[in-house]
Design a protein around this motif. Structure first.
Motif, PDB file in Angstrom:
ATOM      1  N   ARG A   1       0.834  -1.207   0.000  1.00 41.97           N
ATOM      2  CA  ARG A   1       0.000   0.000   0.000  1.00 41.97           C
ATOM      3  C   ARG A   1       0.867   1.254   0.000  1.00 41.97           C
ATOM      4  O   ARG A   1       0.592   2.208  -0.746  1.00 41.97           O
ATOM      5  CB  ARG A   1      -0.902  -0.016   1.228  1.00 41.97           C
ATOM      6  CG  ARG A   1      -1.886   1.158   1.302  1.00 41.97           C
ATOM      7  CD  ARG A   1      -2.770   1.045   2.519  1.00 41.97           C
ATOM      8  NE  ARG A   1      -1.994   1.045   3.761  1.00 41.97           N
ATOM      9  CZ  ARG A   1      -2.481   0.754   4.947  1.00 41.97           C
ATOM     10  NH1 ARG A   1      -3.747   0.398   5.086  1.00 41.97           N
ATOM     11  NH2 ARG A   1      -1.712   0.772   6.029  1.00 41.97           N
ATOM     12  N   PHE A   2       1.935   1.259   0.801  1.00 39.53           N
ATOM     13  CA  PHE A   2       2.871   2.385   0.829  1.00 39.53           C
ATOM     14  C   PHE A   2       3.494   2.616  -0.539  1.00 39.53           C
ATOM     15  O   PHE A   2       3.601   3.758  -1.010  1.00 39.53           O
ATOM     16  CB  PHE A   2       3.971   2.126   1.865  1.00 39.53           C
ATOM     17  CG  PHE A   2       5.248   2.868   1.599  1.00 39.53           C
ATOM     18  CD1 PHE A   2       5.374   4.217   1.932  1.00 39.53           C
ATOM     19  CD2 PHE A   2       6.330   2.234   0.997  1.00 39.53           C
ATOM     20  CE1 PHE A   2       6.553   4.905   1.672  1.00 39.53           C
ATOM     21  CE2 PHE A   2       7.509   2.912   0.741  1.00 39.53           C
ATOM     22  CZ  PHE A   2       7.616   4.260   1.076  1.00 39.53           C
ATOM     23  N   ASP A   3       3.907   1.536  -1.195  1.00 35.46           N
ATOM     24  CA  ASP A   3       4.560   1.671  -2.501  1.00 35.46           C
ATOM     25  C   ASP A   3       3.629   2.325  -3.515  1.00 35.46           C
ATOM     26  O   ASP A   3       4.044   3.224  -4.266  1.00 35.46           O
ATOM     27  CB  ASP A   3       5.006   0.295  -2.993  1.00 35.46           C
ATOM     28  CG  ASP A   3       5.698   0.370  -4.338  1.00 35.46           C
ATOM     29  OD1 ASP A   3       6.784   0.985  -4.416  1.00 35.46           O
ATOM     30  OD2 ASP A   3       5.162  -0.191  -5.320  1.00 35.46           O
ATOM     31  N   ARG A   4       2.375   1.897  -3.538  1.00 33.14           N
ATOM     32  CA  ARG A   4       1.420   2.521  -4.456  1.00 33.14           C
ATOM     33  C   ARG A   4       1.225   3.997  -4.100  1.00 33.14           C
ATOM     34  O   ARG A   4       1.180   4.862  -4.978  1.00 33.14           O
ATOM     35  CB  ARG A   4       0.073   1.783  -4.388  1.00 33.14           C
ATOM     36  CG  ARG A   4       0.143   0.303  -4.742  1.00 33.14           C
ATOM     37  CD  ARG A   4       0.416   0.065  -6.209  1.00 33.14           C
ATOM     38  NE  ARG A   4       0.539  -1.351  -6.514  1.00 33.14           N
ATOM     39  CZ  ARG A   4      -0.459  -2.120  -6.929  1.00 33.14           C
ATOM     40  NH1 ARG A   4      -1.678  -1.613  -7.056  1.00 33.14           N
ATOM     41  NH2 ARG A   4      -0.242  -3.393  -7.219  1.00 33.14           N
ATOM     42  N   ALA A   5       1.112   4.274  -2.813  1.00 32.85           N
ATOM     43  CA  ALA A   5       0.846   5.641  -2.372  1.00 32.85           C
ATOM     44  C   ALA A   5       2.014   6.565  -2.677  1.00 32.85           C
ATOM     45  O   ALA A   5       1.826   7.683  -3.178  1.00 32.85           O
ATOM     46  CB  ALA A   5       0.550   5.652  -0.869  1.00 32.85           C
ATOM     47  N   VAL A   6       3.235   6.123  -2.386  1.00 32.64           N
ATOM     48  CA  VAL A   6       4.382   7.020  -2.548  1.00 32.64           C
ATOM     49  C   VAL A   6       4.633   7.322  -4.020  1.00 32.64           C
ATOM     50  O   VAL A   6       5.078   8.422  -4.372  1.00 32.64           O
ATOM     51  CB  VAL A   6       5.630   6.414  -1.855  1.00 32.64           C
ATOM     52  CG1 VAL A   6       6.306   5.342  -2.695  1.00 32.64           C
ATOM     53  CG2 VAL A   6       6.629   7.516  -1.513  1.00 32.64           C
ATOM     54  N   HIS A   7       4.325   6.373  -4.899  1.00 31.44           N
ATOM     55  CA  HIS A   7       4.480   6.660  -6.331  1.00 31.44           C
ATOM     56  C   HIS A   7       3.405   7.627  -6.836  1.00 31.44           C
ATOM     57  O   HIS A   7       3.650   8.393  -7.770  1.00 31.44           O
ATOM     58  CB  HIS A   7       4.504   5.367  -7.137  1.00 31.44           C
ATOM     59  CG  HIS A   7       5.821   4.669  -7.080  1.00 31.44           C
ATOM     60  ND1 HIS A   7       6.122   3.718  -6.138  1.00 31.44           N
ATOM     61  CD2 HIS A   7       6.955   4.823  -7.828  1.00 31.44           C
ATOM     62  CE1 HIS A   7       7.362   3.306  -6.311  1.00 31.44           C
ATOM     63  NE2 HIS A   7       7.887   3.965  -7.319  1.00 31.44           N
ATOM     64  N   ARG A   8       2.255   7.612  -6.226  1.00 30.89           N
ATOM     65  CA  ARG A   8       1.252   8.623  -6.570  1.00 30.89           C
ATOM     66  C   ARG A   8       1.695   9.994  -6.100  1.00 30.89           C
ATOM     67  O   ARG A   8       1.458  11.003  -6.776  1.00 30.89           O
ATOM     68  CB  ARG A   8      -0.098   8.251  -5.955  1.00 30.89           C
ATOM     69  CG  ARG A   8      -0.783   7.060  -6.617  1.00 30.89           C
ATOM     70  CD  ARG A   8      -2.229   6.929  -6.198  1.00 30.89           C
ATOM     71  NE  ARG A   8      -3.010   8.108  -6.545  1.00 30.89           N
ATOM     72  CZ  ARG A   8      -4.300   8.253  -6.276  1.00 30.89           C
ATOM     73  NH1 ARG A   8      -4.946   7.280  -5.645  1.00 30.89           N
ATOM     74  NH2 ARG A   8      -4.952   9.344  -6.617  1.00 30.89           N
TER      75      ARG A   8
ATOM     76  N   GLY B   1      -6.266   5.655  -1.347  1.00 35.33           N
ATOM     77  CA  GLY B   1      -5.252   4.600  -1.235  1.00 35.33           C
ATOM     78  C   GLY B   1      -5.449   3.634  -0.094  1.00 35.33           C
ATOM     79  O   GLY B   1      -4.537   2.845   0.216  1.00 35.33           O
ATOM     80  N   GLY B   2      -6.622   3.662   0.546  1.00 34.79           N
ATOM     81  CA  GLY B   2      -6.887   2.703   1.598  1.00 34.79           C
ATOM     82  C   GLY B   2      -6.478   3.141   2.988  1.00 34.79           C
ATOM     83  O   GLY B   2      -6.440   2.313   3.908  1.00 34.79           O
TER      84      GLY B   2
END
Length: 280
Positions: free
Chosen positions: A218-225, A239-240
Motif C-alpha cells: 500500500r505504501f509503494d502505491r501511495a508514494v508513487h502517486r 489509497g486505503g
C-alpha cells in the motif's frame, strides 16, 4: 522496453534492458553514478527483494536503517526488512540492480527472505560466485550483454531450487492485486490453512508478516502517486488509508521522511525509467 532506454535521472545514468526478463518476477536495470552519488542518497523500501552487483571503479557503501554498513555488492530483504530506508554513497559506482519477487528469492538466492532482514553482503549469500560475476560484468562493455549474463546466472539457479509454497504465493499475489488494501485475516481460510500455519510460512518465505507486507504494498502505491504529483489528502482518501495522518505515519515509517519530502526523493524518480513493469 522495446529498445535500450537511457535516461539522466537524479544523480544516476540509468539504462533498462531491451526486453523483459524471461523469468517472471525479475526486473533488472543498470546504474552508473552521475558524479553526485558520493554525497549519499536515500534508498526507499520496495515490495521486492533487491540485489545489487557492483562492477565499477568505485565501491558503493550501503548503510541500513540500523546503521549497519555493507560495501560492494549487496542483497536486501523485502522492503529492506523491518527497518525501513537505507543510504547509499560512493564515487564512480556502476552496478546492475535486480528486483526479485519475494516468491523467487529462495530459488534464486538460496536463502529465504526471512534471512535478509536489512542489507546483507552478497558475498555472504553467493560466496565466491559473487567475485566471478563481478569480474565478468566489468569485462563486458555492453549493458545488454551484462543483462543477458546475469539473467543466465539467475536462470541456472532458478532451475536448481524450489520456490515458495503455492498457498503462500497465492496469498502474496492477492495482497499485491489488492494494492495492500484488502483484509488479510481471511487469507488462511481461503487457502485451507490455519492462520498460524499461513502466518508462519508467509513470514519465512516472503520475509514479512502478512499485515506488514500489505502495508508495504500500500505504501509503494501511495508514494508513487505522491511522486506523480497527487496531493497527500487525495492519496490517503483513495489509497486505503483512514485519513491523511495515517498516510503520514506509514510514509515516515517506511521512507523515513514525510509524504511531501518523499514526493521529491531522487530514488523514486528513477522508477519510470528503470522499472517500467511491476513485479508480482
Amino acid at each position: 522496453m522495446g529498445s535500450s532506454a537511457y535516461g539522466r535521472v537524479a544523480v544516476w545514468d540509468v539504462v533498462g534492458p531491451s526486453r523483459p526478463s524471461r523469468l517472471p518476477g525479475v526486473g533488472m536495470a543498470g546504474f552508473r553514478d552521475g558524479g553526485a552519488a558520493k554525497v549519499g542518497q536515500r534508498v526507499i523500501p520496495h515490495p521486492s527483494v533487491m540485489l545489487a552487483v557492483d562492477f565499477g571503479a568505485g565501491t558503493p557503501v550501503v548503510t541500513d536503517a540500523r546503521g549497519r554498513q555493507q560495501r560492494g555488492s549487496v542483497v536486501a530483504g523485502l522492503g529492506m526488512g523491518s527497518g525501513g530506508s537505507a543510504w547509499v554513497r560512493g564515487e564512480n559506482v556502476a552496478c546492475l540492480q535486480v528486483r526479485l519477487s519475494p516468491l523467487l528469492a529462495r530459488s534464486l538466492l538460496g536463502v529465504t527472505p526471512a534471512e535478509l532482514d536489512g542489507v546483507v553482503a552478497l558475498d555472504d549469500v553467493w560466496g565466491p560466485e559473487t567475485s566471478r560475476i563481478r569480474e565478468r560484468l566489468s569485462e563486458t562493455t555492453s549493458w545488454q550483454q551484462r543483462f543477458a549474463l546475469l539473467e543466465s546466472l539467475l536462470e541456472r539457479r532458478y532451475q536448481a531450487r524450489a520456490s515458495a509454497d503455492a498457498e503462500v504465493a497465492w496469498a502474496w499475489r492477492r495482497i499485491v492485486a489488492a494494492g495492500g488494501t484488502g483484509r488479510v485475516e481471511g487469507l488462511a481460510a481461503e487457502v485451507g490453512w490455519s492462520r498460524k500455519r499461513l502466518w508462519s510460512r508467509f513470514g519465512e518465505q516472503i520475509g514479512l508478516p502478512p499485515k506488514r507486507a500489505a502495508r508495504l504494498v500500500r505504501f509503494d502505491r501511495a508514494v508513487h502517486r505522491l511522486v506523480a504529483g497527487d496531493g497527500p489528502a487525495r492519496v490517503a482518501a483513495e489509497g486505503g488509508y483512514t485519513d491523511q495522518s495515517h498516510l503520514h505515519r506509514d510514509v515516515v515509517a517506511f521512507a523515513g521522511v514525510t509524504p511531501t519530502a518523499a514526493a521529491g526523493e531522487a530514488w523514486l524518480a528513477v522508477d519510470d525509467v528503470a522499472w517500467p513493469e511491476r513485479l508480482g
